[in-house]
Design a protein around this motif. Structure first.
Motif, PDB file in Angstrom:
ATOM      1  N   ILE A 287     -16.829   3.657  -6.738  1.00  0.00           N
ATOM      2  CA  ILE A 287     -15.880   3.479  -6.956  1.00  0.00           C
ATOM      3  C   ILE A 287     -14.955   3.834  -6.367  1.00  0.00           C
ATOM      4  O   ILE A 287     -15.653   5.186  -6.601  1.00  0.00           O
ATOM      5  CB  ILE A 287     -15.418   3.524  -8.797  1.00  0.00           C
ATOM      6  CG1 ILE A 287     -16.486   2.537  -9.753  1.00  0.00           C
ATOM      7  CG2 ILE A 287     -13.911   3.233  -9.361  1.00  0.00           C
ATOM      8  CD1 ILE A 287     -16.665   2.939 -11.411  1.00  0.00           C
ATOM      9  N   ALA A 288     -14.054   3.533  -5.953  1.00  0.00           N
ATOM     10  CA  ALA A 288     -13.620   3.886  -4.151  1.00  0.00           C
ATOM     11  C   ALA A 288     -12.406   3.596  -4.931  1.00  0.00           C
ATOM     12  O   ALA A 288     -12.383   2.252  -4.122  1.00  0.00           O
ATOM     13  CB  ALA A 288     -13.681   5.042  -2.757  1.00  0.00           C
ATOM     14  N   GLY A 319      -9.910  10.319  -4.830  1.00  0.00           N
ATOM     15  CA  GLY A 319      -9.458  10.486  -3.577  1.00  0.00           C
ATOM     16  C   GLY A 319      -8.860  12.115  -3.768  1.00  0.00           C
ATOM     17  O   GLY A 319      -8.436  12.452  -4.941  1.00  0.00           O
ATOM     18  N   ASN A 320      -8.425  13.059  -2.928  1.00  0.00           N
ATOM     19  CA  ASN A 320      -7.729  14.428  -2.910  1.00  0.00           C
ATOM     20  C   ASN A 320      -6.185  13.582  -3.548  1.00  0.00           C
ATOM     21  O   ASN A 320      -5.473  14.210  -4.379  1.00  0.00           O
ATOM     22  CB  ASN A 320      -7.585  14.645  -1.392  1.00  0.00           C
ATOM     23  CG  ASN A 320      -8.665  15.398  -1.035  1.00  0.00           C
ATOM     24  OD1 ASN A 320      -9.267  15.209  -2.173  1.00  0.00           O
ATOM     25  ND2 ASN A 320      -8.655  15.016  -0.060  1.00  0.00           N
ATOM     26  N   ARG A 321      -5.568  12.281  -3.423  1.00  0.00           N
ATOM     27  CA  ARG A 321      -3.940  12.295  -3.409  1.00  0.00           C
ATOM     28  C   ARG A 321      -4.362  11.683  -4.751  1.00  0.00           C
ATOM     29  O   ARG A 321      -3.226  12.355  -5.584  1.00  0.00           O
ATOM     30  CB  ARG A 321      -3.901  11.059  -2.438  1.00  0.00           C
ATOM     31  CG  ARG A 321      -2.380  10.250  -3.422  1.00  0.00           C
ATOM     32  CD  ARG A 321      -2.065   9.497  -2.573  1.00  0.00           C
ATOM     33  NE  ARG A 321      -1.311  10.124  -1.154  1.00  0.00           N
ATOM     34  CZ  ARG A 321      -0.601   8.921  -0.355  1.00  0.00           C
ATOM     35  NH1 ARG A 321      -0.229   7.906  -0.966  1.00  0.00           N
ATOM     36  NH2 ARG A 321      -0.024   9.333   1.079  1.00  0.00           N
ATOM     37  N   TRP A 349     -13.275  14.306  -0.606  1.00  0.00           N
ATOM     38  CA  TRP A 349     -13.801  13.149   0.357  1.00  0.00           C
ATOM     39  C   TRP A 349     -15.434  13.190  -0.321  1.00  0.00           C
ATOM     40  O   TRP A 349     -16.104  13.836  -0.375  1.00  0.00           O
ATOM     41  CB  TRP A 349     -13.885  13.525   1.655  1.00  0.00           C
ATOM     42  CG  TRP A 349     -14.584  12.983   2.598  1.00  0.00           C
ATOM     43  CD1 TRP A 349     -13.803  11.728   3.439  1.00  0.00           C
ATOM     44  CD2 TRP A 349     -15.883  13.244   3.073  1.00  0.00           C
ATOM     45  NE1 TRP A 349     -14.657  11.649   4.445  1.00  0.00           N
ATOM     46  CE2 TRP A 349     -16.143  12.273   3.770  1.00  0.00           C
ATOM     47  CE3 TRP A 349     -17.100  14.098   2.613  1.00  0.00           C
ATOM     48  CZ2 TRP A 349     -17.344  11.918   4.845  1.00  0.00           C
ATOM     49  CZ3 TRP A 349     -17.902  14.301   3.782  1.00  0.00           C
ATOM     50  CH2 TRP A 349     -18.295  12.543   3.912  1.00  0.00           C
ATOM     51  N   ALA A 350     -16.126  11.441  -0.014  1.00  0.00           N
ATOM     52  CA  ALA A 350     -17.173  11.443   0.026  1.00  0.00           C
ATOM     53  C   ALA A 350     -17.848  10.426   1.268  1.00  0.00           C
ATOM     54  O   ALA A 350     -16.969  10.050   1.419  1.00  0.00           O
ATOM     55  CB  ALA A 350     -17.518  10.631  -1.550  1.00  0.00           C
ATOM     56  N   PRO A 351     -18.858  10.341   1.731  1.00  0.00           N
ATOM     57  CA  PRO A 351     -19.125  10.341   2.625  1.00  0.00           C
ATOM     58  C   PRO A 351     -19.461   8.229   2.252  1.00  0.00           C
ATOM     59  O   PRO A 351     -20.788   7.967   2.070  1.00  0.00           O
ATOM     60  CB  PRO A 351     -20.819  10.068   3.402  1.00  0.00           C
ATOM     61  CG  PRO A 351     -20.824  11.031   1.624  1.00  0.00           C
ATOM     62  CD  PRO A 351     -19.971  10.803   1.619  1.00  0.00           C
ATOM     63  N   GLN A 352     -18.742   7.497   2.450  1.00  0.00           N
ATOM     64  CA  GLN A 352     -18.589   6.486   1.748  1.00  0.00           C
ATOM     65  C   GLN A 352     -19.472   4.864   2.487  1.00  0.00           C
ATOM     66  O   GLN A 352     -20.419   4.411   2.160  1.00  0.00           O
ATOM     67  CB  GLN A 352     -17.124   5.630   2.159  1.00  0.00           C
ATOM     68  CG  GLN A 352     -16.933   4.279   1.724  1.00  0.00           C
ATOM     69  CD  GLN A 352     -15.711   3.512   1.095  1.00  0.00           C
ATOM     70  OE1 GLN A 352     -14.906   3.995   0.275  1.00  0.00           O
ATOM     71  NE2 GLN A 352     -14.807   2.674   1.909  1.00  0.00           N
TER      72      GLN A 352
END
Length: 475
Positions: A287-288, A319-321, A349-352
């Motif tokens: 989920i992103a 996410g950061n926002r 952040w994540a390495p999607q």
């Protein structure tokens, strides 16, 4: 002009190509991917942006020596935070100030281009003034839209984009008259249009910017391929009255454990991989919602309740926002405790790409950004569609739903509201229920297009040949 002999003994023209993307990570990266490919062909690339954006790119040591990063100082604009240089640095209501700053780059970019003596410049949607500059300097220009052909076809010809019959938000909630494909039902929902309607009423609207780029360039390049978007590509050639060249989908190269994780990934990927390694194949929902989507606290809590009610394993990247917007109360109190080991919340952040490539991932609950959809289908991951309100995301949600590569979470057309029950039911239908089996098979089959590097590189080859054989512009 410098030349080299190709293996066929034909003369190949080596070019100097400038890139000037819009100030958003989702634009910078496709432009950089295109730059890397053209550099592999022997062409010199001048990649031009502001300092902070260039520093966000992969380190220069990983780039070809033929790619030169050129910094233009970020102009000062009243109302724009001093450190802001991209859409990820500002809330959506501040993006108009970012566009004003981008427009102020016209003069320094012009001086830069005069010194560089480039053959081509690849332009983005926001620089409505750049085709005029290129023509005056005798530089060929190509308008590179990071959107797919279906999105661009919905917008229509430049005359319609500039001010045709669609004058109100409601006008964008119906299929336009110039599209008559069978079973076509790609259109916006009202809440998606209203959210960005102010962008259309700015001093220079997004529509004006897009139309100027299309009208002023030599040809248009779009991030798609005929195997996916044939009807819309054919239509665009008629709507624009000039060549429209598919670039392919620009899928990022598949990373394996043998590639190792760079410093930017570090411990984050190692901890995520350890968690995923303990889950069954295709059992986890990723989920992103991208780097720019923000939801109200109420909506975030409703989404969380739906994820929890689904009963399935998940990784949720906040996410950061979203972190800045909602703070520590962005998800319900006790949520992480209740979901236990079946759920993992990853902040920042994540390495999607690495996550999506892992065998434990079965589906992707996505905001429907085109880059994210491409990355998901590159690995055949079925989609749970929850569109953001940015640009093309609503159209992509309808397109993927209609093509049956996923399922759109039901939402109110007018205000975008939704229920936790709808979220839970959609996740289960897509991931485990029998009725979702067709969706899962369809998405898995898309690896042959979205994950086919040979196919996609073929279109990049053809794009490079267009640049190499195009008649030289004259000022």
């Amino acid at each position: 002009m410098e030349t080299i002999k190709a293996e066929s003994h034909n003369q190949k023209k080596l070019l100097h190509i400038a890139m000037f993307p819009w100030l958003a990570y989702g634009h910078l990266m496709p432009f950089l991917q295109l730059s890397k490919f053209l550099a592999q062909k022997g062409h010199r690339i001048s990649f031009i942006s502001t300092p902070k954006n260039l520093h966000r790119l992969p380190t220069s040591s990983s780039l070809s020596p033929l790619i030169k990063l050129i910094e233009l100082p970020m102009p000062v604009v009243e109302g724009l935070p001093e450190s802001a240089e991209s859409t990820s640095d500002v809330p959506i209501n501040k993006v108009p100030y970012l566009k004003k700053a981008y427009d102020k780059l016209e003069l320094p970019l012009t001086h830069c281009l005069e010194d560089l003596e480039v053959n081509w410049i690849v332009i983005d949607f926001a620089s409505h003034w750049l085709p005029r500059v290129a023509t005056r300097l005798g530089i060929n220009s190509v308008y590179f839209t990071i959107f797919n052909a279906t999105t661009m076809a919905f917008l229509g010809p430049p005359s319609e984009i500039l001010g045709g019959e669609r004058q109100q938000p409601e006008d964008f909630t119906v299929v336009p008259k110039w599209i008559d494909f069978p079973n076509y039902d790609v259109k916006f929902k009202l809440h998606e249009v209203i959210t960005h309607w102010e962008c259309m009423e700015e001093e220079v609207s997004d529509f004006q910017r897009i139309a100027a780029g299309i009208q002023g360039c030599d040809f248009v390049a779009t991030r798609t391929c005929p195997e996916f978007d044939a009807d819309s590509l054919s239509l665009l050639n008629k709507l624009y009255g000039k060549p429209v060249v598919p670039l392919g989908l620009l899928p990022p190269p598949v990373l394996t454990d043998a590639d190792g994780a760079d410093e930017s990934e570090g411990d984050k990927w190692r901890s995520l991989r350890e968690w995923l390694d303990n889950k069954k194949e295709k059992s986890v929902v990723y989920i992103a919602l991208g780097t720019e989507v923000t939801l109200s606290r109420e909506a975030m809590h409703e989404l969380a309740r739906g994820i929890e009610k689904s009963g399935l394993c998940f990784i949720w990247v906040l996410g950061n926002r979203q972190l800045v917007a909602e703070g520590p109360d962005m998800i319900p109190v006790g949520f992480e405790t209740r979901v236990g080991d079946r759920g993992l919340v990853s902040r920042g952040w994540a390495p999607q790409l690495r996550v999506l490539a892992h065998s434990s991932i079965g589906g992707f609950l996505t905001h429907c950004g085109w880059s994210s959809v491409i990355e998901a289908l590159e690995f055949g991951r079925v989609l749970i569609l929850f569109s953001g309100a940015s640009s093309d995301q609503g159209l992509i949600a309808r397109l993927m739903h209609n093509k049956r590569f996923g399922l759109e979470i039901p939402r109110d057309d007018r205000d975008g509201s939704f229920s936790s029950e709808a979220v839970a039911e959609s996740i289960r239908r897509v991931m485990v229920d029998r009725e979702g089996e067709t969706l899962r098979k369809n998405a898995w089959a898309m690896r042959e297009i979205f994950g086919n590097l040979n196919l996609n590189n073929k279109y990049l080859d053809e794009f490079a040949k267009v640049l190499e054989t195009w008649p030289t512009s004259t000022s």
